[in-house]
Enzyme design. Structure first.
Site, PDB file in Angstrom:
ATOM      1  N   HIS A   1      -4.959  -7.058   8.955  1.00 32.82           N
ATOM      2  CA  HIS A   1      -4.332  -6.074   8.008  1.00 32.82           C
ATOM      3  C   HIS A   1      -4.368  -4.555   8.069  1.00 32.82           C
ATOM      4  O   HIS A   1      -3.578  -3.772   7.594  1.00 32.82           O
ATOM      5  CB  HIS A   1      -4.961  -6.638   6.451  1.00 32.82           C
TER       6      HIS A   1
ATOM      7  N   SER B   1       0.118  -1.446   2.886  1.00 34.93           N
ATOM      8  CA  SER B   1      -0.270  -2.347   2.087  1.00 34.93           C
ATOM      9  C   SER B   1       0.129  -1.892   0.596  1.00 34.93           C
ATOM     10  O   SER B   1       1.201  -2.021   0.530  1.00 34.93           O
ATOM     11  CB  SER B   1      -2.140  -2.401   1.942  1.00 34.93           C
TER      12      SER B   1
END
Length: 301
Positions: free
Chosen positions: A279, A125
């Site tokens: 995610h 991320s």
């Protein structure tokens, strides 16, 4: 341009003998920022080809999130692994500036101070964009890049991050003395218990018994727009030709199919690993992630 890998099967992770882990250390950079890190030694003495891995967490994360996987990589790949805390996270310094250029400079400074050459950067991320920025800046030579669920594009953050900040500010103002009280507030903003537990790893008890955040909520709140941006927008002017692996969660929007041509222009030698998750790839499907990374890096030896 890229090689799409077949879906990865999840299998039970084998027992891993604990590696030697020093209590966390810090490195002070020329800027005055102190970067905290955990160091994981390989099982056997590393050789020149066993270049170190530097593992970089995401927003609101820390080196602790990558500890278990760092042990696995140190063992299976026989490489030293540094799991670092970026500025404003974990045990590293707090600083009002928080953007990808600053984060990349910190990683470059850390590599220089530790005399780490030709490393593999793994980032999730925010850490993925940081690692990509280091590669594209070409200030420090790296051998391999592994981006976990992020792409070299300007893209809005998941709406959850702004909600997390609201909840964390509310907790900060309440003066709770029990983590369960903080969790009850955070539940108003995030239903998922694993995500709440991840966020609550940043909560600590002060000398007065009051729960406080170890991270500077104001600085990170102000930086949310910066975290959506990417410091490069022209692949004709910035391109990295080294081996790159992009691991994406197929239920996440951060590396959509329409972004892949842009990924290929910035990183023409990239490969793609699809993992059936959201995610939080490393925590949701750790075995799939491990298999993709080990396969990729073993191919490069």
């Amino acid at each position: 341009m890229f090689a799409r890998r077949a879906g990865l099967l999840r299998v039970q992770q084998p027992f891993i003998k604990p590696n030697a882990l020093r209590p966390f250390s810090t490195t002070e950079l020329g800027s005055g920022v102190k970067i905290a890190y955990d160091f994981f030694e390989p099982a056997k003495e590393a050789t020149a080809k066993d270049a170190p891995i530097v593992f970089i967490h995401g927003l609101f994360g820390s080196k602790r999130n990558n500890g278990s996987m760092s042990k696995v990589f140190a063992r299976e790949l026989n490489r030293p692994v540094y799991a670092i805390d970026l500025r404003n996270h974990g045990d590293s310094s707090h600083d009002p500036r928080h953007d990808y250029t600053a984060l990349a400079e910190d990683v470059e400074g850390f590599l220089e101070k530790q005399n780490i050459k030709d490393s593999t950067l793994i980032g999730h991320s925010m850490g993925a964009k940081t690692a990509m920025a280091v590669a594209l800046r070409k200030k420090t030579p790296i051998s391999n890049l592994i981006s976990v669920d992020n792409a070299p594009v300007d893209a809005a953050l998941h709406s959850g991050f702004a909600k997390y900040v609201k909840g964390m500010k509310k907790i900060e103002e309440a003066g709770f003395k029990k983590q369960s009280e903080a969790d009850a507030v955070l539940k108003e903003y995030e239903e998922s218990m694993p995500v709440r537990q991840f966020l609550l790893t940043n909560l600590m008890r002060g000398p007065d018994g009051v729960m406080k955040w170890r991270i500077p909520i104001k600085y990170l709140s102000d930086a949310l727009n910066n975290m959506a941006d990417f410091p490069f927008n022209n692949p004709d002017e910035a391109r990295w030709e080294g081996p790159a692996l992009f691991v994406r969660g197929t239920k996440s929007h951060y590396v959509a199919d329409e972004m892949l041509p842009t990924v290929g222009r910035f990183f023409p030698r990239f490969e793609l690993a699809d993992v059936d998750c959201g995610h939080w790839v490393i925590s949701e499907k750790p075995e799939d992630f491990r298999k993709a990374v080990v396969e990729f890096l073993q191919d490069k030896e």
